[in-house]
Design an enzyme around this catalytic site. Structure first.
Site, PDB file in Angstrom:
ATOM      1  N   ASP A  95      12.476  -3.304  20.440  1.00 17.51           N
ATOM      2  CA  ASP A  95      12.512  -1.860  20.239  1.00 17.51           C
ATOM      3  C   ASP A  95      14.025  -1.295  20.166  1.00 17.51           C
ATOM      4  OD1 ASP A  95      12.405   0.892  20.536  1.00 17.51           O
ATOM      5  OD2 ASP A  95      10.240   0.729  20.937  1.00 17.51           O
ATOM      6  N   ASP A 117       9.055   5.365  10.634  1.00 19.53           N
ATOM      7  CA  ASP A 117       7.722   5.990  11.100  1.00 19.53           C
ATOM      8  C   ASP A 117       8.171   7.562  11.416  1.00 19.53           C
ATOM      9  OD1 ASP A 117       6.632   3.679  10.823  1.00 19.53           O
ATOM     10  OD2 ASP A 117       6.925   2.936  12.851  1.00 19.53           O
ATOM     11  N   TYR A 194       8.410   0.024   1.025  1.00 18.40           N
ATOM     12  CA  TYR A 194       7.796   1.193   1.184  1.00 18.40           C
ATOM     13  C   TYR A 194       8.242   2.120  -0.112  1.00 18.40           C
ATOM     14  CZ  TYR A 194       4.986   0.978   5.575  1.00 18.40           C
ATOM     15  OH  TYR A 194       4.308   0.288   6.393  1.00 18.40           O
TER      16      TYR A 194
HETATM   17  N1  SAM Z   1      12.063  -0.489   6.258  1.00 20.00           N
HETATM   18  C1  SAM Z   1      10.830  -0.719   5.722  1.00 20.00           C
HETATM   19  C2  SAM Z   1      10.575  -0.415   4.330  1.00 20.00           C
HETATM   20  O1  SAM Z   1      11.160   0.733   4.055  1.00 20.00           O
HETATM   21  O2  SAM Z   1       9.800  -0.877   3.353  1.00 20.00           O
HETATM   22  C3  SAM Z   1       9.756  -0.802   6.344  1.00 20.00           C
HETATM   23  C4  SAM Z   1       9.069   0.817   6.763  1.00 20.00           C
HETATM   24  S1  SAM Z   1       7.820   0.925   8.146  1.00 20.00           S
HETATM   25  C5  SAM Z   1       7.118   2.391   7.631  1.00 20.00           C
HETATM   26  C6  SAM Z   1       8.571   1.124   9.528  1.00 20.00           C
HETATM   27  C7  SAM Z   1       8.995  -0.142  10.266  1.00 20.00           C
HETATM   28  O3  SAM Z   1       9.775   0.249  11.303  1.00 20.00           O
HETATM   29  C8  SAM Z   1       7.885  -0.925  10.839  1.00 20.00           C
HETATM   30  O4  SAM Z   1       7.974  -2.058  10.579  1.00 20.00           O
HETATM   31  C9  SAM Z   1       8.049  -0.448  12.353  1.00 20.00           C
HETATM   32  O5  SAM Z   1       7.406  -1.520  13.132  1.00 20.00           O
HETATM   33  C10 SAM Z   1       9.633  -0.638  12.693  1.00 20.00           C
HETATM   34  N2  SAM Z   1       9.915   0.302  13.711  1.00 20.00           N
HETATM   35  C11 SAM Z   1       9.480   1.615  14.129  1.00 20.00           C
HETATM   36  N3  SAM Z   1      10.165   2.021  15.085  1.00 20.00           N
HETATM   37  C12 SAM Z   1      10.882   1.015  15.492  1.00 20.00           C
HETATM   38  C13 SAM Z   1      11.738   0.884  16.653  1.00 20.00           C
HETATM   39  N4  SAM Z   1      11.944   1.829  17.536  1.00 20.00           N
HETATM   40  N5  SAM Z   1      12.430  -0.184  16.750  1.00 20.00           N
HETATM   41  C14 SAM Z   1      12.123  -1.294  15.788  1.00 20.00           C
HETATM   42  N6  SAM Z   1      11.436  -1.246  14.739  1.00 20.00           N
HETATM   43  C15 SAM Z   1      10.863  -0.118  14.503  1.00 20.00           C
END
Ligand code: SAM
Length: 215
Positions: A95, A117, A194
């Site tokens: 995280d 997110d 995305y």
């Molecule tokens: N960046 C990629 C894209 O644009 O295709 C994935 C976007 S996805 C909506 C967001 C990603 O961020 C997810 O895989 C989620 O698990 C990760 N994520 C969200 N909060 C996070 C955090 N605090 N630390 C690490 N990863 C995180």
């Protein structure tokens, strides 16, 4: 099956040579880990790694670290890396709240945040990766002249990011609400998973670049 529950993902990650384990022990030592003096670029929330692996292919003289919270998502990037063996990329499953425990002051030259997110409920605002709480963490690790680059199709998340940057007195050096039609900023743009999905639906992509005060 939900992606994040793929059986065995944690075990694969625990044994993967492409994942940095006990990542806090690398704090201040990332150049030694990569075995060179190249600048360090980090992506938080890299998902399946499409964006960061393309960056690593295009920029062999930069070291890249991808951070992802969920094992089963990270697993997809590891599967690709097993085939490609890119020498300038490593992964961490963690995280990003702990980011300042993993990188020393000034150790990171560039931070990518792609389609983070949105955490739409106000009570979760501190979890957004462009919240002032996260910006404060980034201030601890960014080098002089370092940049944060943020892309999203979510207008309210983008507005929130601009407000948080202003409140933290960060300098915003580039902003677009339609990246794919911006003649300058779209140059060399690397699409994320995305980004491909949302732009195919007709959503425009917002992007900003910013650096902390005094950097
Ligand atoms: N960046 C990629 C894209 O644009 O295709 C994935 C976007 S996805 C909506 C967001 C990603 O961020 C997810 O895989 C989620 O698990 C990760 N994520 C969200 N909060 C996070 C955090 N605090 N630390 C690490 N990863 C995180």
């Amino acid at each position: 099956m939900r992606l994040r529950n793929i059986a065995g993902a944690r075990e694969v990650i625990a044994e993967s040579p492409f994942v940095v384990h006990e990542e806090e022990t690398q704090r201040g030592k990332w150049k030694q880990l990569f075995g060179n003096d190249a600048p360090l670029y980090v992506e938080i929330g890299m998902g399946k790694g499409q964006f960061l692996m393309e960056q690593a292919r295009r920029n062999p003289h930069i070291n890249f670290v991808g951070i992802e919270k969920y094992s089963s998502v990270l697993l997809r990037a590891l599967q690709k890396q097993e085939e490609e063996l890119l020498p300038n990329i490593k992964f961490i499953r963690m995280d990003a709240e702990r980011i300042a425990e993993v990188f020393a002051p000034g150790e990171v030259q560039h931070l990518f945040l792609n389609f983070s997110d949105p955490w739409p409920k106000e009570r979760n605002a501190k979890r957004r990766l462009m919240s002032h709480q996260f910006l404060g963490r980034y201030e601890h690790i960014l080098a002089d002249s370092a940049l944060v680059e943020f892309k999203t199709d979510n207008r309210s998340l983008f507005s929130f990011a601009l407000e948080e940057l202003a409140a933290m007195k960060w300098e915003v050096s580039a902003v677009t609400y339609d990246l794919h039609h911006d003649p300058q900023l779209s140059q060399n743009n690397v699409m994320t998973e995305y980004e491909e999905r949302f732009s195919m639906r007709g959503n425009t992509i917002c992007m900003l670049r910013a650096c902390p005060p005094g950097v």
